[in-house]
Design an enzyme around this catalytic site. Structure first.
Site, PDB file in Angstrom:
ATOM      1  N   LYS A 211       0.836  -1.211   0.000  1.00  0.00           N
ATOM      2  CA  LYS A 211       0.000   0.000   0.000  1.00  0.00           C
ATOM      3  C   LYS A 211       0.866   1.254   0.000  1.00  0.00           C
ATOM      4  CE  LYS A 211      -3.667   0.258   2.718  1.00  0.00           C
ATOM      5  NZ  LYS A 211      -4.528   0.490   3.913  1.00  0.00           N
ATOM      6  N   GLU A 217      10.577  -5.522   3.196  1.00  0.00           N
ATOM      7  CA  GLU A 217      10.766  -6.838   2.605  1.00  0.00           C
ATOM      8  C   GLU A 217      10.293  -6.868   1.154  1.00  0.00           C
ATOM      9  OE1 GLU A 217       9.729  -7.350   7.025  1.00  0.00           O
ATOM     10  OE2 GLU A 217       9.026  -6.143   5.336  1.00  0.00           O
ATOM     11  N   GLY A 271      -4.598  -4.883   6.190  1.00  0.00           N
ATOM     12  CA  GLY A 271      -3.847  -5.836   5.374  1.00  0.00           C
ATOM     13  C   GLY A 271      -4.378  -7.251   5.446  1.00  0.00           C
ATOM     14  N   ARG A 272      -4.691  -7.720   6.661  1.00  0.00           N
ATOM     15  CA  ARG A 272      -5.134  -9.110   6.813  1.00  0.00           C
ATOM     16  C   ARG A 272      -6.572  -9.325   6.351  1.00  0.00           C
ATOM     17  NH1 ARG A 272      -3.841  -6.452  11.283  1.00  0.00           N
ATOM     18  NH2 ARG A 272      -5.312  -6.139  12.991  1.00  0.00           N
ATOM     19  N   GLU A 357      -2.837 -11.398  14.905  1.00  0.00           N
ATOM     20  CA  GLU A 357      -2.471  -9.998  14.706  1.00  0.00           C
ATOM     21  C   GLU A 357      -3.616  -9.083  15.117  1.00  0.00           C
ATOM     22  OE1 GLU A 357       0.453  -8.825  11.462  1.00  0.00           O
ATOM     23  OE2 GLU A 357      -1.367  -7.873  10.709  1.00  0.00           O
ATOM     24  N   HIS A 388      -0.829 -37.769  11.794  1.00  0.00           N
ATOM     25  CA  HIS A 388       0.435 -38.473  11.999  1.00  0.00           C
ATOM     26  C   HIS A 388       1.516 -37.542  12.535  1.00  0.00           C
ATOM     27  CE1 HIS A 388      -0.891 -42.169   9.890  1.00  0.00           C
ATOM     28  NE2 HIS A 388      -1.680 -41.313   9.270  1.00  0.00           N
ATOM     29  N   LYS A 514       9.835  -3.664  13.474  1.00  0.00           N
ATOM     30  CA  LYS A 514      10.378  -2.998  12.286  1.00  0.00           C
ATOM     31  C   LYS A 514      11.295  -1.836  12.690  1.00  0.00           C
ATOM     32  CE  LYS A 514       6.376  -3.999   9.305  1.00  0.00           C
ATOM     33  NZ  LYS A 514       5.255  -3.399   8.538  1.00  0.00           N
TER      34      LYS A 514
END
Length: 550
Positions: A211, A217, A271-272, A357, A388, A514
């Site tokens: 955005k 990153e 964002g999420r 979050e 398993h 950050k």
């Protein structure tokens, strides 16, 4: 910004009633509840458009739900739902509305936000996404040497990655046969390098999803991808091979991306919660506009169900309240999610971010410190692989771990009887977790043993049971049903945040890490001055320098 009544929810009479109810009922066993009520499934399940929620395998009675509904009323859940739907700035710490639901509204709806019709803005971006995606999918949008695009690489992280990944993978059977979609999120260089080593610059399109167009990153990966591309092309070719999902037009232009290929969204989309927006561009490229629209429609159907249904028949509200019952009143600190579908294998990771979050907070929306447990640790893996791996702990461990089982009843990839086997395993696990295995049942199995051999083996084969689970059964994984499922979990998280008194829509804990990373980065090269961290961090920085000859 509207000011709303502050409630110390854990000081209310209903909070005390729930604690008392938990103490009075904690020894009841679900096996007995099912034996006493042959209609328990019918009373504790509901269905919406082919999505069935079975919540009968929980340590609850009708009285439990009555008390939980009273808790929701005390927290003014109805009021907070109305505020969100109406566009109030319920993200109080950032003074923002929370309107991911507006991304799913049909074009004939209207919702005013800051003097603009949010729905009209949303559909303008959707149309722009449609125009571009159809050009790429139809082979009209060509690369610098005239070849069609065959690979799309989405560069994003967090919500710009996890949501699109789970939707694209979940809907693999709807994918374009000549277009491969890849996702690169990790700043670890091998993620990008190993993706690009199989691709050709002439037939690759990059989506830079940020955005602000400053996410470290994502921007590092974008610059590395740009360098890889320019080994085979020129600066003038970037506009054919890079597009952006962003709102920072100057930075996008400086990168070499045509602003006409910048797909925007709004500060009222977290964002999420953003896969429904232009962040979903790689999904639309994969499955096409019509299927993406069906995905939005599924989300909208769940929105309507959430906003319009009474609490007693409301899937997100029921899941949220039952989750609070375990997390806050039983001190069950984790919640496991098992999708019995290979395409949904990344769903637990998406819900991890969505839930942890949002509600992984110790401070309420008004700044008060909360002295009770809030968001659980979310974890899980696809079935039947998870059986398993960690199901031993679920069946015979010492912890109470509520579970969600997500089960498509039909497969897009039927191979003989394999889907029947998968379904049988899923249903068997929910039954085994609920029923357990009693001493009498084990004795029947071990009737051939006696003495010390029996004494040793008997306790090993006992299963206490009484482990709670919800089962979400979809007719099949379609764009519509997956839209319903993701929106269901979004609303569940919101409801829990309201009741705990949390602002579920900021993430200051993410920002702090950050800030520290920006301070440490120049220190790794040795160019910064005296180290001012704790002795551990200072020691690790010096160790890194030494190993790199700095």
């Amino acid at each position: 910004m509207a000011v709303h009544r502050h409630i110390d929810i854990n000081s209310t009479p209903i909070w005390a009633k729930l604690h008392q109810h938990q103490r009075a009922t904690r020894h009841m066993h679900m096996r007995e509840l099912f034996e006493l009520d042959p209609h328990r499934f019918q009373r504790f399940s509901l269905e919406l458009d082919g999505l069935l929620l079975d919540y009968s395998k929980n340590r609850i009675t009708e009285r439990t739900l009555e008390l939980l509904f009273e808790l929701a009323a005390e927290a003014d859940l109805k009021g907070w739902m109305a505020r969100m739907q109406g566009g109030e700035r319920i993200n109080v710490s950032e003074n923002r509305a929370v309107l991911h639901t507006a991304l799913r509204l049909p074009s004939d709806a209207s919702l005013q936000v800051d003097g603009r019709d949010a729905v009209a803005d949303v559909h303008a971006v959707l149309q722009s996404m449609r125009d571009f995606s159809e050009q790429v999918r139809d082979g009209v949008w060509l690369g610098f040497d005239g070849q069609r695009i065959r690979d799309v690489v989405n560069l994003g992280i967090g919500g710009s990655d996890l949501g699109p990944v789970v939707v694209k993978e979940g809907l693999a059977s709807y994918a374009h046969p000549e277009l491969n979609i890849h996702f690169v999120s990790n700043v670890d260089g091998q993620h990008l390098a190993r993706t690009l080593e199989r691709l050709s610059p002439a037939t690759t399109l990059f989506i830079v999803a940020s955005k602000s167009f400053t996410t470290p990153e994502t921007l590092l990966n974008a610059q590395a991808a740009r360098g890889w591309f320019l080994q085979a092309a020129t600066e003038g070719d970037i506009a054919r091979h890079f597009v952006a999902v962003s709102t920072n037009e100057p930075a996008v232009k400086a990168f070499g991306i045509d602003p006409a290929r910048m797909f925007g969204f709004w500060d009222w989309v977290g964002g999420r919660y953003s896969v429904w927006s232009a962040i979903g561009l790689p999904v639309m490229l994969a499955i096409g506009y019509d299927n993406f629209r069906a995905f939005l429609d599924g989300g909208h159907a769940m929105d309507r169900h959430f906003f319009e249904s009474p609490f007693a028949a409301n899937m997100p509200v029921l899941l949220a309240l039952i989750g609070i019952w375990y997390n806050t009143f039983y001190q069950a600190h984790t919640h496991a999610i098992m999708p019995y579908d290979h395409g949904l294998r990344r769903l637990p990771a998406h819900i991890q971010q969505l839930d942890m979050e949002s509600n992984g907070k110790r401070v309420g929306r008004f700044g008060e410190v909360l002295d009770f447990d809030t968001g659980p640790v979310i974890w899980g893996e696809e079935g039947a692989n998870s059986q398993h791996a960690f199901f031993q702990l679920l069946h015979q461990g010492t912890r109470l771990v509520p579970c969600d089982f997500i089960l498509p009843l039909n497969s897009h990839y039927p191979l003989g009887s394999q889907h029947d086997v998968l379904v049988a395993n899923c249903l068997a696990q929910t039954e085994a977790l609920m029923r357990g295995k009693s001493e009498a049942e084990v004795m029947l199995e071990l009737g051939h043993l006696s003495g010390e051999a029996l004494d040793m083996l008997l306790p090993q084969k006992l299963f206490p049971g009484n482990q709670p689970s919800n089962t979400l059964a979809l007719d099949s994984v379609t764009p519509y049903s997956l839209g319903m499922l993701l929106a269901l979990y979004e609303h569940k998280v919101f409801v829990q945040g309201v009741i705990w008194g949390i602002n579920s829509f900021d993430q200051w804990g993410v920002e702090y890490g950050k800030q520290l990373a920006r301070r440490i980065l120049p220190e790794l090269s040795g160019s910064a001055g005296e180290l001012g961290h704790d002795s551990s961090t200072n020691g690790l920085i010096r160790h890194y320098r030494k190993r790199h000859g700095k």
